[in-house]
Design an enzyme around this catalytic site. Structure first.
Site, PDB file in Angstrom:
ATOM      1  N   HIS B 189       8.210  13.295  15.253  1.00 48.01           N
ATOM      2  CA  HIS B 189       9.661  13.216  15.383  1.00 48.01           C
ATOM      3  C   HIS B 189      10.041  12.548  16.691  1.00 48.01           C
ATOM      4  O   HIS B 189      11.047  11.865  16.777  1.00 48.01           O
ATOM      5  CB  HIS B 189      10.280  14.615  15.344  1.00 48.01           C
ATOM      6  N   GLU B 431      -6.449 -10.701  -2.986  1.00 40.77           N
ATOM      7  CA  GLU B 431      -6.896 -10.021  -1.764  1.00 40.77           C
ATOM      8  C   GLU B 431      -8.366  -9.630  -1.821  1.00 40.77           C
ATOM      9  O   GLU B 431      -8.840  -8.871  -0.990  1.00 40.77           O
ATOM     10  CB  GLU B 431      -6.009  -8.815  -1.457  1.00 40.77           C
ATOM     11  N   ASP B 455      -6.389  -7.319   3.358  1.00 39.36           N
ATOM     12  CA  ASP B 455      -7.571  -6.956   2.580  1.00 39.36           C
ATOM     13  C   ASP B 455      -8.486  -8.154   2.353  1.00 39.36           C
ATOM     14  O   ASP B 455      -9.706  -8.031   2.415  1.00 39.36           O
ATOM     15  CB  ASP B 455      -7.165  -6.347   1.229  1.00 39.36           C
ATOM     16  N   CYS B 502       1.653 -12.318   2.136  1.00 43.15           N
ATOM     17  CA  CYS B 502       2.234 -11.203   2.868  1.00 43.15           C
ATOM     18  C   CYS B 502       1.149 -10.612   3.770  1.00 43.15           C
ATOM     19  O   CYS B 502      -0.032 -10.839   3.576  1.00 43.15           O
ATOM     20  CB  CYS B 502       2.818 -10.155   1.934  1.00 43.15           C
TER      21      CYS B 502
END
Lengths: 88, 574
Positions: B189, B431, B455, B502
């Protein structure tokens, strides 16, 4: 004293948000509110005890209200549980 | 003197200034003394009031900056403290002559123990919330944080045991140049709070160096997590320069909002954003991207008890589509396994999870889960420009399976008159080396390709990026990976199919000129990297990039490749 048995319909059960909403709503009623589960009884106004009780999807619980405004408290409690606390 | 402390940089940026050290003290177990219950009750009541007040303020702040889900965490903290059982038990303790600290601490500790012992993961996670509440109340009771922080001078670097809501509420943003805490991690947090403050922050440095004093000159690097205390002049100068550049870059990048992504010699490219939930689509739009290139759906499955139902998923996808209006949204189907675990799926422990039952392989073996997601996606396709792709393919069989499942669902929807887009484009992520080597086949049968460099690099070089002993081998700038990327793009071009990339590499300044030359259509990046990538492409000349790629593809070692790319960037001021 009034009571009703019902099942938890929201998939995540009494996790943080529902327990938080439920206990703060119940705290508005003066009567004593108890949740009975397979494992024992829990104070319906106590967020922490509700979480500790680990009430899950499909569990049967009994809501017991005792004292002033018990009818209204039970009605509200049942409505919240049956609506699955507004969750799926 | 070098770096004296190391933590986790969570919010980026640099902070230079004078140290302001709050004493890190754990609260005293006093209770040999007899406490006065009336006094202690009053202390507890006051601390509770302050707690509720601080957290209410923070709740409002988080609603604006971080969204309702995050803000609700704070609301639940208020509810923990307001729990009547917690209150009466604390009062009982105080009446037994315990201090407010001990009485409240003991009640919390009981719940922490209880929650931590639970079989249920969600309940176990709640222990952290109780700890947060306990620590904050104790820190308010100790009176340390609050009184002090209001007296800060400008350019202070605050050293504090823990970032709590009361710290956030009491800190004056104009006076604090950075904040450093002993506890906290990327996912805690505290990290959320640091981001909400918008101040450079380094968390989790562990116990502060004993020699650290108030007014020491410190430099905080919230990217690397390094903290320098009383550094040499050259370090100060270099960080002043870095900070200046950081600010200039931020302003410079703003110029690229709403610009077209076009090279100096007029070649157009598209920039897309990566997201993990529908709300993040807004940030992608703010950075004026052309669409969503990767919607990672596994995040919808995490931190819960049951997989999300068809309706819930449908609503999430439609939400993203509506935010993006007519712009394309590429959704990747569930990609779990390896490093991403979902507790309720009860995945078996595997000897070698990266080679195991993950991504599309998991979905083919668990058809009902996959089916539920595909149904939600097909239904959502009626509401915008939706494309769907599957992760980690190794052969055409996986693509065939995927296409068949979609066909079956569409047929069923025809009978039930459920609307959908019959032209929904179906793609694959390249990938694995297997997919890269057969990209010509995938380009023939899939509607589009998307290269997942993280990957692909790992599998090609057979290296686990997380393993410090071998992570130096991991690099996209190797002949093997670059050849694969080029081959995949060439294959897509030949079949006139769209190809995107990506992953971190798509936003790497050094790789972008090569990708421009290879003719990659779409770059899909984390929203914060979009403007930088646009700037790089806009400052690039395709003819120059073509020359560069010709040279680089003829080089033989990683070192030569990296040096050549670095030189190109320097020469062209990218």
């Amino acid at each position: 004293m009034v009571s009703k048995k019902l099942r938890i319909v929201n998939k995540q059960g009494f996790h943080m948000r529902p327990a938080s909403d439920f206990s703060s709503q119940m705290s508005k009623f003066p009567c004593k509110i108890t949740i009975k589960t397979l494992n024992g009884v829990t104070d319906g106004k106590s967020l922490m005890n509700l979480i500790a009780a680990g009430i899950k999807y499909g569990n049967e619980i009994e809501i017991i209200c005792n004292g002033e405004m018990e009818e209204q408290a039970l009605e509200k409690a049942v409505e919240m549980v049956e609506n699955g606390f507004g969750e799926e | 003197m070098g770096c004296v402390m190391q933590g986790i940089g969570v919010s980026g940026g640099y902070g230079l200034g004078r140290a302001f050290v709050t004493i890190s003290e754990t609260f005293q177990k006093d209770d040999n003394k007899q406490n006065n219950p009336t006094e202690q009750l009053e202390r507890f009541r006051k601390a509770s009031e302050e707690f509720v007040d601080n957290n209410n303020k923070l709740y409002q702040k988080l609603l604006e900056t971080a969204g309702k889900k995050q803000a609700d965490i704070i609301k639940s903290h208020i509810n923990i403290l307001s729990d009547p059982y917690v209150k009466t038990e604390t009062q009982k303790g105080i009446e037994n002559k315990k201090s407010a600290e001990t009485a409240f601490g003991e009640v919390c500790d009981n719940f922490i123990k209880l929650f931590e012992a639970s079989e249920d993961e969600m309940t176990r996670q709640r222990a952290a919330d109780v700890k947060d509440v306990k620590n904050e109340i104790l820190s308010i009771l100790s009176g340390k944080n609050n009184a002090d922080l209001s007296q800060l001078e400008t350019d202070s670097v605050v050293f504090i045991k823990e970032i709590t809501p009361s710290v956030v509420a009491s800190i004056d943003k104009d006076k604090v140049s950075a904040i450093v805490s002993e506890t906290g991690s990327q996912t805690s947090h505290a990290s959320l709070l640091a981001n909400a403050m918008g101040i450079p922050a380094v968390l989790g440095v562990g116990k502060f160096d004993e020699n650290l004093k108030n007014s020491d000159f410190v430099i905080v690097d919230a990217f690397t997590g390094e903290i320098f205390v009383n550094p040499e002049n050259d370090v100060i100068d270099s960080y002043k320069q870095k900070q200046k550049e950081f600010c200039e870059n931020l302003n410079d990048l703003k110029k690229y909002i709403s610009r077209k992504t076009k090279t100096l010699d007029g070649f157009d490219f598209e920039l897309f954003g990566n997201i993990g939930n529908a709300d993040e689509a807004k940030t992608v739009l703010e950075n004026t991207a052309d669409g969503i290139g990767l919607f990672r759906t596994e995040y919808l499955y995490m931190e819960r008890h049951m997989p999300p139902g068809e309706q819930e998923q449908f609503e999430e996808y439609v939400k993203a589509l509506k935010i993006m209006d007519t712009k394309p949204v590429i959704v990747r189907t569930l990609d779990i396994g390896a490093d991403k675990e979902v507790s309720y799926f009860h995945q078996k422990k595997e000897e070698n999870p990266y080679m195991g039952l993950r991504a599309i392989r998991y979905c083919m073996k668990n058809k009902e889960i996959f089916d539920c997601q595909l149904r939600a996606l097909v239904r959502a396709s009626a509401y915008g420009n939706l494309l769907v792709m599957i992760p980690l393919v190794t052969g055409l069989e996986e693509l065939e399976f995927f296409k068949n499942q979609i066909k079956l669902i569409m047929r069923e929807f025809d009978e039930k008159s459920v609307s959908y887009n019959p032209d929904m484009k179906l793609g694959v992520m390249i990938e694995t080396p297997a997919a890269a080597l057969t990209a010509d086949l995938f380009a023939k049968y899939a509607d589009f390709l998307s290269i997942g460099t993280n990957d692909l690099t790992g599998y090609t070089l057979s290296v686990d990026r997380g393993n410090a002993d071998v992570s130096d081998i991991y690099s996209v700038f190797t002949s093997s990976v670059l050849r694969e990327i080029k081959f995949v793009i060439d294959c897509a071009k030949k079949q006139k199919k769209s190809v995107s990339m990506c992953g971190k590499a798509a936003g790497d300044k050094r790789l972008i000129p090569l990708l421009v030359s290879f003719g990659l259509d779409k770059f899909s990046l984390s929203p914060n990297d979009i403007l930088l990538a646009r700037k790089t492409i806009c400052c690039c000349d395709k003819k120059e990039a073509d020359k560069l790629s010709k040279t680089v593809m003829g080089l033989e070692s990683k070192e030569q490749i990296v040096n050549t790319l670095d030189e190109f960037i320097k020469r062209n001021k990218l």
